[in-house]
Motif scaffolding. Structure first.
Motif, PDB file in Angstrom:
ATOM      1  N   VAL A  23      -6.193 -39.652  -1.886  1.00  0.00           N
ATOM      2  CA  VAL A  23      -7.621 -40.368  -1.960  1.00  0.00           C
ATOM      3  C   VAL A  23      -8.523 -39.135  -2.974  1.00  0.00           C
ATOM      4  O   VAL A  23      -9.049 -39.649  -3.734  1.00  0.00           O
ATOM      5  CB  VAL A  23      -8.394 -40.459  -0.753  1.00  0.00           C
ATOM      6  CG1 VAL A  23      -9.749 -40.861  -0.955  1.00  0.00           C
ATOM      7  CG2 VAL A  23      -7.543 -41.301   0.035  1.00  0.00           C
ATOM      8  N   ARG A  24      -8.337 -38.007  -2.649  1.00  0.00           N
ATOM      9  CA  ARG A  24      -8.858 -36.981  -3.593  1.00  0.00           C
ATOM     10  C   ARG A  24      -8.453 -37.144  -5.036  1.00  0.00           C
ATOM     11  O   ARG A  24      -9.337 -36.930  -6.105  1.00  0.00           O
ATOM     12  CB  ARG A  24      -8.711 -35.486  -2.783  1.00  0.00           C
ATOM     13  CG  ARG A  24      -9.247 -34.493  -3.807  1.00  0.00           C
ATOM     14  CD  ARG A  24      -9.312 -32.930  -2.976  1.00  0.00           C
ATOM     15  NE  ARG A  24     -10.099 -32.820  -1.796  1.00  0.00           N
ATOM     16  CZ  ARG A  24     -11.522 -32.741  -1.888  1.00  0.00           C
ATOM     17  NH1 ARG A  24     -12.092 -33.179  -3.045  1.00  0.00           N
ATOM     18  NH2 ARG A  24     -12.029 -32.343  -0.885  1.00  0.00           N
ATOM     19  N   VAL A  27     -10.054 -40.030  -6.644  1.00  0.00           N
ATOM     20  CA  VAL A  27     -11.273 -39.926  -6.994  1.00  0.00           C
ATOM     21  C   VAL A  27     -11.578 -39.045  -8.083  1.00  0.00           C
ATOM     22  O   VAL A  27     -12.431 -39.279  -9.222  1.00  0.00           O
ATOM     23  CB  VAL A  27     -12.023 -39.483  -5.628  1.00  0.00           C
ATOM     24  CG1 VAL A  27     -13.533 -39.090  -6.054  1.00  0.00           C
ATOM     25  CG2 VAL A  27     -12.143 -40.493  -4.735  1.00  0.00           C
ATOM     26  N   ARG A  65     -20.807 -45.857  -5.673  1.00  0.00           N
ATOM     27  CA  ARG A  65     -19.919 -45.958  -4.288  1.00  0.00           C
ATOM     28  C   ARG A  65     -20.922 -46.761  -3.015  1.00  0.00           C
ATOM     29  O   ARG A  65     -20.685 -47.405  -2.298  1.00  0.00           O
ATOM     30  CB  ARG A  65     -19.447 -44.636  -3.658  1.00  0.00           C
ATOM     31  CG  ARG A  65     -18.440 -44.111  -4.606  1.00  0.00           C
ATOM     32  CD  ARG A  65     -17.434 -45.120  -4.653  1.00  0.00           C
ATOM     33  NE  ARG A  65     -16.260 -44.703  -5.708  1.00  0.00           N
ATOM     34  CZ  ARG A  65     -16.329 -44.460  -7.126  1.00  0.00           C
ATOM     35  NH1 ARG A  65     -17.550 -44.547  -7.558  1.00  0.00           N
ATOM     36  NH2 ARG A  65     -15.143 -43.790  -7.710  1.00  0.00           N
ATOM     37  N   GLU A  84     -14.670 -46.784   0.585  1.00  0.00           N
ATOM     38  CA  GLU A  84     -15.553 -46.366  -0.454  1.00  0.00           C
ATOM     39  C   GLU A  84     -16.168 -45.227   0.251  1.00  0.00           C
ATOM     40  O   GLU A  84     -16.593 -44.024  -0.383  1.00  0.00           O
ATOM     41  CB  GLU A  84     -16.711 -47.586  -0.680  1.00  0.00           C
ATOM     42  CG  GLU A  84     -16.156 -48.710  -1.574  1.00  0.00           C
ATOM     43  CD  GLU A  84     -15.779 -48.234  -3.001  1.00  0.00           C
ATOM     44  OE1 GLU A  84     -16.700 -47.492  -3.571  1.00  0.00           O
ATOM     45  OE2 GLU A  84     -14.758 -48.945  -3.591  1.00  0.00           O
ATOM     46  N   GLU A  87     -14.203 -42.143  -0.344  1.00  0.00           N
ATOM     47  CA  GLU A  87     -14.488 -41.428  -1.869  1.00  0.00           C
ATOM     48  C   GLU A  87     -15.908 -40.932  -2.093  1.00  0.00           C
ATOM     49  O   GLU A  87     -16.074 -39.852  -2.535  1.00  0.00           O
ATOM     50  CB  GLU A  87     -14.336 -42.750  -2.779  1.00  0.00           C
ATOM     51  CG  GLU A  87     -12.784 -43.120  -2.929  1.00  0.00           C
ATOM     52  CD  GLU A  87     -12.674 -44.600  -3.896  1.00  0.00           C
ATOM     53  OE1 GLU A  87     -13.806 -44.959  -4.439  1.00  0.00           O
ATOM     54  OE2 GLU A  87     -11.720 -45.128  -3.848  1.00  0.00           O
TER      55      GLU A  87
END
Length: 152
Positions: A23-24, A27, A65, A84, A87
């Motif tokens: 995820v990181r 983003v 977001r 979202e 994020e």
């Protein structure tokens, strides 16, 4: 010497990539892409953005977001809203620390006195002054509501 926001995101991206934090990585890759697009738009390919330009870009990503989260919640799509939100949590790590409600009220009172605001027609003057001084640390909707309340 502290790193610029641009360098910090580059280093964090590499760390997240090596640690397989999907995820990181996703983003930060989006932010890096937005940076590259902005550099091309401003005819500076291969260059870097100033911290102020980076802050604008990150604020824009955070706002996107928040808007998506509202829409997903309204559409009863908790799964997408959660994605979202995850994020947004990562993006917010690159934003300045938000003002506390107490700090905000104090700043509003000081600014009202500074600009000589006396009625609701002065809301714009107060808001513009505060938003310019505390960029990235205040939610515009919250500020607007507080200023209106103070100038009623």
């Amino acid at each position: 010497m502290s790193n610029s926001l641009f360098q910090q995101i580059e280093m964090d991206y590499l760390q997240a990539y090596k640690a397989k934090e999907t995820v990181r990585v996703s983003v930060l890759r989006l932010i890096k892409t937005a940076v590259k697009n902005r550099l091309v738009d401003t005819k500076r390919p291969g260059g870097t953005l100033s911290d102020e330009e980076m802050l604008d870009l990150i604020l824009k990503e955070a706002k996107q977001r928040r808007d998506s989260i509202e829409q997903f919640i309204a559409a009863d799509r908790k799964d997408l809203a959660d994605k979202e939100n995850a994020e947004l949590d990562i993006i917010q790590q690159y934003l300045p620390k938000p003002l506390t409600p107490e700090e905000l009220i104090s700043i509003i009172d000081i600014t009202i006195a500074e600009v000589g605001a006396t009625s609701p027609k002065d809301i714009g003057k107060v808001m513009n002054t505060i938003m310019a001084r505390y960029r990235g640390r205040i939610d515009g909707k919250i500020l607007s509501a507080q200023v209106k309340q103070r100038l009623q």
